[in-house]
Motif scaffolding. Sequence first.
Motif, PDB file in Angstrom:
ATOM      1  N   UNK A   3      56.009  23.762   6.268  1.00 53.22           N
ATOM      2  CA  UNK A   3      55.857  24.977   7.070  1.00 53.22           C
ATOM      3  C   UNK A   3      55.721  26.182   6.130  1.00 53.22           C
ATOM      4  N   UNK A   4      54.619  26.862   6.292  1.00 55.45           N
ATOM      5  CA  UNK A   4      54.358  28.074   5.510  1.00 55.45           C
ATOM      6  C   UNK A   4      53.719  29.101   6.431  1.00 55.45           C
ATOM      7  N   UNK A   5      53.781  30.330   6.040  1.00 55.96           N
ATOM      8  CA  UNK A   5      53.142  31.377   6.845  1.00 55.96           C
ATOM      9  C   UNK A   5      52.278  32.248   5.938  1.00 55.96           C
ATOM     10  N   UNK A   6      51.254  32.793   6.514  1.00 58.14           N
ATOM     11  CA  UNK A   6      50.348  33.644   5.751  1.00 58.14           C
ATOM     12  C   UNK A   6      51.073  34.917   5.317  1.00 58.14           C
ATOM     13  N   UNK A   7      50.825  35.340   4.100  1.00 51.48           N
ATOM     14  CA  UNK A   7      51.402  36.602   3.647  1.00 51.48           C
ATOM     15  C   UNK A   7      50.804  37.761   4.451  1.00 51.48           C
ATOM     16  N   UNK A  27      43.089  24.634   3.754  1.00 53.30           N
ATOM     17  CA  UNK A  27      43.680  23.309   3.598  1.00 53.30           C
ATOM     18  C   UNK A  27      43.734  22.669   4.984  1.00 53.30           C
ATOM     19  N   UNK A  28      43.197  21.459   5.096  1.00 56.42           N
ATOM     20  CA  UNK A  28      43.000  20.857   6.424  1.00 56.42           C
ATOM     21  C   UNK A  28      44.186  20.116   6.989  1.00 56.42           C
ATOM     22  N   UNK A  29      45.349  20.217   6.360  1.00 55.93           N
ATOM     23  CA  UNK A  29      46.474  19.425   6.883  1.00 55.93           C
ATOM     24  C   UNK A  29      47.549  20.361   7.463  1.00 55.93           C
ATOM     25  N   UNK A  30      48.655  20.539   6.770  1.00 56.73           N
ATOM     26  CA  UNK A  30      49.782  21.312   7.357  1.00 56.73           C
ATOM     27  C   UNK A  30      49.357  22.726   7.756  1.00 56.73           C
ATOM     28  N   UNK A  31      48.626  23.394   6.859  1.00 50.02           N
ATOM     29  CA  UNK A  31      48.253  24.788   7.123  1.00 50.02           C
ATOM     30  C   UNK A  31      47.368  24.894   8.352  1.00 50.02           C
ATOM     31  N   UNK A  91      44.035  30.706  -2.111  1.00 47.29           N
ATOM     32  CA  UNK A  91      44.468  29.441  -1.524  1.00 47.29           C
ATOM     33  C   UNK A  91      45.227  29.647  -0.229  1.00 47.29           C
ATOM     34  N   UNK A  92      44.673  29.108   0.852  1.00 49.27           N
ATOM     35  CA  UNK A  92      45.374  29.116   2.134  1.00 49.27           C
ATOM     36  C   UNK A  92      46.086  27.777   2.274  1.00 49.27           C
ATOM     37  N   UNK A  93      47.138  27.609   1.489  1.00 57.02           N
ATOM     38  CA  UNK A  93      47.880  26.347   1.492  1.00 57.02           C
ATOM     39  C   UNK A  93      49.318  26.629   1.077  1.00 57.02           C
ATOM     40  N   UNK A  94      50.100  25.558   1.059  1.00 58.22           N
ATOM     41  CA  UNK A  94      51.500  25.703   0.641  1.00 58.22           C
ATOM     42  C   UNK A  94      51.590  25.853  -0.881  1.00 58.22           C
ATOM     43  N   UNK A  95      52.788  26.028  -1.374  1.00 56.62           N
ATOM     44  CA  UNK A  95      52.999  26.206  -2.810  1.00 56.62           C
ATOM     45  C   UNK A  95      52.587  24.997  -3.624  1.00 56.62           C
TER      46      UNK A  95
END
Lengths: 227, 241
Positions: A3-7, A27-31, A91-95
């Motif tokens: 779980x991440x959120x856009x800045x 990123x085509x998965x969690x995000x 990058x629109x993805x997690x860390x």
Amino acid sequence: MIVATLKPIDEILEKASSYRRILVLGCGTCATISDWGGMKAVRQISEMLRMARSDRMQTHDLKEFVVQRQCEPAFLDPLLNEIRSIDAILSLACGVGVQILSERFPDITVLPAADTHFIGTISNSNVYREYCRGCGDCDILQTGGVCLVARCPKASLNGPCGGEDEFGMCEVDPKERCVWIQIAERLTVSRREGFLDKIVTPKDWSRSRSGRTMRIPDDGITDESES
Amino acid sequence: MNPNHDLLTHINRAERTDIWEFRTTVTGDPRERIEQIKHVTGTWLAVKDNPQASPTLCALAVSALLKNSGYNPILTVNCRDCNRIALQSRLLGAMSLGITAILIESGIHPASGDDPHAKSVYDIDTVQLAGIAVGMSRRHQLLCGNTIDRATTLRVGVRLSPFKGNMQLQESMLRKYRDTPADFFVLETNDDMARFKKWYDSVYCKLCLSQIPIFICNSAGVKPEDNAIASQKGVAGWYYR
């Protein structure tokens, strides 16, 4: 899922302002499940970058792309053509995705567009809950499938901390019920209330230190060499 | 007052034993605060451990000052700020300074306190810390198995909130503390004495806890002499905030 959120968009625009040629990479998965990592979000972010640069009379060269998983090096091969003549990847993805991109393309700046929070799930629209902290020592069978390490702010393994209110709402988040009440309900339904009286000894945290590398032997799936 | 008192001995000998919460400020000289309470006699002083998740003068240092000034301190220890290594170190320090009683709390979470950016520890919980303290005091042993050469007796107290949330869970916590075994309880009652009486009859007696003395939190200024509760069997006295 991660779980991440856009800045905040202003922060993203500020970080991107130093670079002219940017690949906006979803990123085509969690995000994507969180609704901000797919192609639709990539186009929206790109459009905001264009507008911001037009306002500043800056030239821009933006590319848009989505890979299935930024966290897996094998999924980054399609980028080899995209990154030519690129100054930075947004990058629109997690860390994890951001770090794998940086490892794979060390000569290109990777700008994180998101803040990564936890391993969890979407309970309902816009409500994300942490379910796992990756402690390496899973014992949720005892607690009716509820993880105290992730879901109790005080990781109170033996019972409620005493900070809950009269109605059993959590001291830290009064909108959430004490997770111990959920455990008691589940164990009662499954007739395993006996666990509630069992004294749980201090947890072995040695498997949850930062900087872990887990080496799995070639001949098996057991973890014997975690460091 | 005799600073070498043992809390349980005091409870057994005295008609009533009270505990007063002792708080220090960040800037003030604790000796001045101690001077202010010189009229207080015959009670025990519970030294708060970074209340409201905000740093204050080290509770162990204040407890030592109180001890040296002739008072009987109870060192409050929370699970929020230290891991098991530091907590055991603190208990060893308390033993070496002649402090004979501790009160264990989970500690208000930093998110609800004055310093919300702080990281919390919560390596162990209150039941586990009570078990460790009892092991150090009675079996002279640290959690890792190392032996303590010069262990002294520590009376281990825990704070209870029996009227909050789920009663089944609260009873379960009581059983765990009973089996640890804790030496005394400090009970949050929200000054609801009628409810306390019901709890006393239905839970405290049922769980055979009458050997473990209770201190009842008194934040509303209930006068002990006006209330027969304090004379119940097992009730040692009041805990004043």
